[in-house]
Scaffold this motif. Structure first.
Motif, mmCIF file in Angstrom:
data_model
loop_
_atom_site.group_PDB
_atom_site.id
_atom_site.type_symbol
_atom_site.label_atom_id
_atom_site.label_comp_id
_atom_site.label_asym_id
_atom_site.label_seq_id
_atom_site.Cartn_x
_atom_site.Cartn_y
_atom_site.Cartn_z
ATOM 1 N N GLY A 112 -5.966 4.926 31.997
ATOM 2 C CA GLY A 112 -6.104 4.693 33.441
ATOM 3 C C GLY A 112 -5.230 3.568 33.962
ATOM 4 N N THR A 113 -4.209 3.186 33.194
ATOM 5 C CA THR A 113 -3.409 2.024 33.600
ATOM 6 C C THR A 113 -2.079 2.392 34.239
ATOM 7 N N SER A 114 -1.792 3.676 34.350
ATOM 8 C CA SER A 114 -0.477 4.090 34.861
ATOM 9 C C SER A 114 -0.575 5.511 35.404
ATOM 10 N N GLY A 115 0.362 5.859 36.258
ATOM 11 C CA GLY A 115 0.548 7.252 36.674
ATOM 12 C C GLY A 115 -0.714 7.939 37.180
ATOM 13 N N ILE A 116 -0.982 9.099 36.613
ATOM 14 C CA ILE A 116 -2.070 9.961 37.081
ATOM 15 C C ILE A 116 -3.439 9.313 36.834
ATOM 16 N N GLY A 117 -3.614 8.675 35.691
ATOM 17 C CA GLY A 117 -4.893 8.037 35.375
ATOM 18 C C GLY A 117 -5.203 6.908 36.340
ATOM 19 N N GLY A 171 -6.393 1.527 28.047
ATOM 20 C CA GLY A 171 -4.987 1.729 27.693
ATOM 21 C C GLY A 171 -4.705 0.813 26.521
ATOM 22 N N ARG A 172 -3.516 0.949 25.928
ATOM 23 C CA ARG A 172 -3.207 0.141 24.738
ATOM 24 C C ARG A 172 -2.556 -1.187 25.085
ATOM 25 N N ASP A 173 -1.768 -1.191 26.152
ATOM 26 C CA ASP A 173 -0.944 -2.361 26.459
ATOM 27 C C ASP A 173 -1.713 -3.347 27.357
ATOM 28 N N GLU A 203 -0.841 -5.984 29.020
ATOM 29 C CA GLU A 203 -0.206 -6.354 30.312
ATOM 30 C C GLU A 203 -0.390 -5.250 31.342
ATOM 31 N N ARG A 204 -0.185 -4.004 30.896
ATOM 32 C CA ARG A 204 -0.386 -2.866 31.824
ATOM 33 C C ARG A 204 -1.852 -2.819 32.287
ATOM 34 N N LEU A 205 -2.748 -3.128 31.349
ATOM 35 C CA LEU A 205 -4.181 -3.115 31.667
ATOM 36 C C LEU A 205 -4.505 -4.168 32.735
ATOM 37 N N ASN A 238 -10.179 12.795 30.199
ATOM 38 C CA ASN A 238 -9.298 12.583 29.050
ATOM 39 C C ASN A 238 -7.856 12.785 29.498
ATOM 40 N N ASN A 239 -7.222 11.658 29.813
ATOM 41 C CA ASN A 239 -5.896 11.688 30.433
ATOM 42 C C ASN A 239 -4.829 11.029 29.563
ATOM 43 N N ALA A 240 -5.222 10.129 28.666
ATOM 44 C CA ALA A 240 -4.232 9.335 27.916
ATOM 45 C C ALA A 240 -3.283 10.232 27.132
ATOM 46 N N ALA A 287 0.732 22.275 20.830
ATOM 47 C CA ALA A 287 -0.471 21.431 20.777
ATOM 48 C C ALA A 287 -1.299 21.600 22.050
ATOM 49 N N ARG A 288 -0.610 21.702 23.187
ATOM 50 C CA ARG A 288 -1.325 21.838 24.463
ATOM 51 C C ARG A 288 -2.087 23.171 24.531
ATOM 52 N N ALA A 289 -1.525 24.234 23.928
ATOM 53 C CA ALA A 289 -2.243 25.514 23.879
ATOM 54 C C ALA A 289 -3.530 25.354 23.075
ATOM 55 N N LEU A 291 5.483 19.043 36.723
ATOM 56 C CA LEU A 291 6.192 17.762 36.614
ATOM 57 C C LEU A 291 5.657 16.801 37.665
ATOM 58 N N VAL A 292 5.158 15.666 37.196
ATOM 59 C CA VAL A 292 4.577 14.673 38.099
ATOM 60 C C VAL A 292 5.321 13.358 37.907
ATOM 61 N N ASP A 293 5.702 12.755 39.014
ATOM 62 C CA ASP A 293 6.512 11.535 38.977
ATOM 63 C C ASP A 293 5.648 10.336 38.590
ATOM 64 N N SER A 294 5.505 10.157 37.274
ATOM 65 C CA SER A 294 4.696 9.030 36.790
ATOM 66 C C SER A 294 5.507 8.311 35.727
ATOM 67 N N GLY A 295 4.821 7.515 34.904
ATOM 68 C CA GLY A 295 5.496 6.687 33.902
ATOM 69 C C GLY A 295 6.492 7.458 33.047
HETATM 70 P P1 NDP Z 1 2.023 7.579 32.203
HETATM 71 O O1 NDP Z 1 2.964 7.239 31.094
HETATM 72 O O2 NDP Z 1 2.286 7.071 33.578
HETATM 73 O O3 NDP Z 1 0.530 7.161 31.804
HETATM 74 C C1 NDP Z 1 0.018 7.386 30.519
HETATM 75 C C2 NDP Z 1 -1.233 6.547 30.356
HETATM 76 O O4 NDP Z 1 -1.823 6.832 29.091
HETATM 77 C C3 NDP Z 1 -0.949 5.041 30.365
HETATM 78 O O5 NDP Z 1 -2.033 4.382 30.969
HETATM 79 C C4 NDP Z 1 -0.870 4.709 28.878
HETATM 80 O O6 NDP Z 1 -1.113 3.333 28.672
HETATM 81 C C5 NDP Z 1 -1.977 5.613 28.352
HETATM 82 N N1 NDP Z 1 -1.915 5.949 26.931
HETATM 83 C C6 NDP Z 1 -0.934 6.614 26.267
HETATM 84 N N2 NDP Z 1 -1.265 6.751 24.980
HETATM 85 C C7 NDP Z 1 -2.488 6.170 24.828
HETATM 86 C C8 NDP Z 1 -3.353 5.980 23.741
HETATM 87 N N3 NDP Z 1 -3.050 6.418 22.505
HETATM 88 N N4 NDP Z 1 -4.538 5.353 23.950
HETATM 89 C C9 NDP Z 1 -4.882 4.905 25.186
HETATM 90 N N5 NDP Z 1 -4.094 5.045 26.251
HETATM 91 C C10 NDP Z 1 -2.905 5.658 26.073
HETATM 92 O O7 NDP Z 1 1.987 9.164 32.197
HETATM 93 P P2 NDP Z 1 1.282 10.275 33.126
HETATM 94 O O8 NDP Z 1 0.422 9.664 34.152
HETATM 95 O O9 NDP Z 1 2.336 11.213 33.522
HETATM 96 O O10 NDP Z 1 0.431 11.015 32.016
HETATM 97 C C11 NDP Z 1 -0.954 11.283 32.107
HETATM 98 C C12 NDP Z 1 -1.246 12.502 31.271
HETATM 99 O O11 NDP Z 1 -0.641 13.646 31.877
HETATM 100 C C13 NDP Z 1 -0.688 12.425 29.848
HETATM 101 O O12 NDP Z 1 -1.617 12.974 28.937
HETATM 102 C C14 NDP Z 1 0.547 13.287 29.930
HETATM 103 O O13 NDP Z 1 0.939 13.811 28.691
HETATM 104 C C15 NDP Z 1 0.079 14.366 30.900
HETATM 105 N N6 NDP Z 1 1.160 15.134 31.502
HETATM 106 C C16 NDP Z 1 2.018 14.525 32.391
HETATM 107 C C17 NDP Z 1 3.044 15.254 32.971
HETATM 108 C C18 NDP Z 1 3.985 14.644 33.963
HETATM 109 O O14 NDP Z 1 4.915 15.340 34.441
HETATM 110 N N7 NDP Z 1 3.830 13.404 34.348
HETATM 111 C C19 NDP Z 1 3.236 16.673 32.640
HETATM 112 C C20 NDP Z 1 2.291 17.206 31.729
HETATM 113 C C21 NDP Z 1 1.285 16.444 31.179
HETATM 114 P P3 NDP Z 1 -0.570 2.559 27.348
HETATM 115 O O15 NDP Z 1 0.791 3.089 27.060
HETATM 116 O O16 NDP Z 1 -0.621 1.106 27.709
HETATM 117 O O17 NDP Z 1 -1.547 2.897 26.270
#
Ligand code: NDP
Length: 261
Positions: free
Chosen positions: A15-20, A38-40, A42-44, A90-92, A159-161, A187-191
């Motif tokens: 939940g520290t970046s992008g969609i989460g 999240g793992r990082d 600083e991001r947290l 479950n987004n990570a 894996a996603r399937a 495709l979503v404009d995130s990290g």
């Molecule tokens: P971001 O990189 O912006 O965010 C990913 C988040 O997941 C960060 O908060 C990151 O924090 C955390 N994260 C990654 N690995 C772990 C871990 N092992 N444990 C805990 N936290 C973790 O990416 P998105 O927002 O784009 O991604 C969100 C989800 O959507 C992901 O599962 C991604 O695969 C999926 N997705 C995204 C697409 C896209 O186009 N954006 C397309 C298809 C799927 P930290 O690194 O600090 O742990």
């Protein structure tokens, strides 16, 4: 429409970046109490500040692939929430760009581990708390690649399937207590895409041109990448009591990029 989140407890992994992060923000606005991880560190801390802190937010360092860390995260959440959880998102995670030729056996194992255990470990750890909710739900953030594989992301697609299959099974096994649904992203404009833009081959290309070319190359009918709050809205709806008769479903959030009926 009242989504029914007031006073409910939600966990958003990654939940520290992008969609989460976007989902956490919307859920807080809806009146939920939200735990992110999240793992990082600083991001947290940055996410905690961006979300305004406060007692409705719990931010904990946790790698969702580390069973002990996930168990500790669940304990912290249980203390904070009184032992009840209403929604697990479950987004990570992240994707892996590689063809069969460039994917080593170790890469395959790492990718299968990430995609499956980022679901399995949080679901195991939080299920007892979901079992105590009057409106429990799990939303898995998955990809259109699960049903429309791409050769340049061969192991992520496979894996996603598998994750789609896993969560479909759980929608039956956990019914009627816990609803289980997925969103399928294009495709979503995130990290992830911001990192790929930073590593672009032609460093003179500006952001708008690079993203426009990407949308064109991918043939996205809506002609752009999604913004993080667009899938976040789908997550918030599917996870809410307002979606009470929806389980085992998948909602595409892809700008229309799928090619099947
Ligand atoms: P971001 O990189 O912006 O965010 C990913 C988040 O997941 C960060 O908060 C990151 O924090 C955390 N994260 C990654 N690995 C772990 C871990 N092992 N444990 C805990 N936290 C973790 O990416 P998105 O927002 O784009 O991604 C969100 C989800 O959507 C992901 O599962 C991604 O695969 C999926 N997705 C995204 C697409 C896209 O186009 N954006 C397309 C298809 C799927 P930290 O690194 O600090 O742990």
């Amino acid at each position: 429409m009242n989504l029914g989140y007031s006073g409910r407890h939600v966990v958003v992994t990654g939940g520290t970046s992008g969609i989460g992060l976007a989902a956490a923000r919307l859920l807080l606005e809806e009146g939920a109490r939200v735990a992110i991880c999240g793992r990082d560190p600083e991001r947290l801390a940055a996410a905690q500040a961006a979300l305004g802190g406060g007692e409705a937010l719990l931010a904990t360092k946790c790698d969702v692939l580390d069973r002990d860390a996930v168990a500790r995260f669940a304990e912290v959440v249980a203390t904070w929430s009184g032992g009840v959880l209403d929604l697990l998102v479950n987004n990570a995670g992240q994707g892996r760009v590689s063809t069969f030729a460039t994917t080593t056996d170790e890469d395959w194992r790492a990718e299968l581990d990430l995609k499956f255990f980022s679901q399995v470990l949080p679901i195991r750890a939080f299920k007892p708390m979901l079992d105590r909710s009057s409106a429990a739900a799990i939303v898995g953030v998955n990809s259109l690649l699960s049903v429309q594989p791409e050769p340049h992301m061969v192991c992520t697609s496979a894996a996603r399937a598998g994750v789609q299959s896993l969560l479909k099974s759980l929608a039956t096994e956990f019914a009627p207590q816990i609803r289980v649904n997925t969103i399928l992203l294009g495709l979503v404009d995130s990290g992830q895409w911001q990192r790929r833009f930073a590593a672009r081959a032609d460093q003179t290309q500006d952001r708008a041109t690079w993203y426009a070319a990407l949308a064109r190359t991918k043939g996205i009918p809506l002609d752009r990448l999604g913004e993080p709050d667009e899938p976040a809205k789908a997550i918030v709806f599917l996870g809410s009591p307002a979606a009470s008769y929806i389980t085992g479903a998948s909602l595409e959030v892809s700008g229309g990029v799928s090619r099947f009926i």
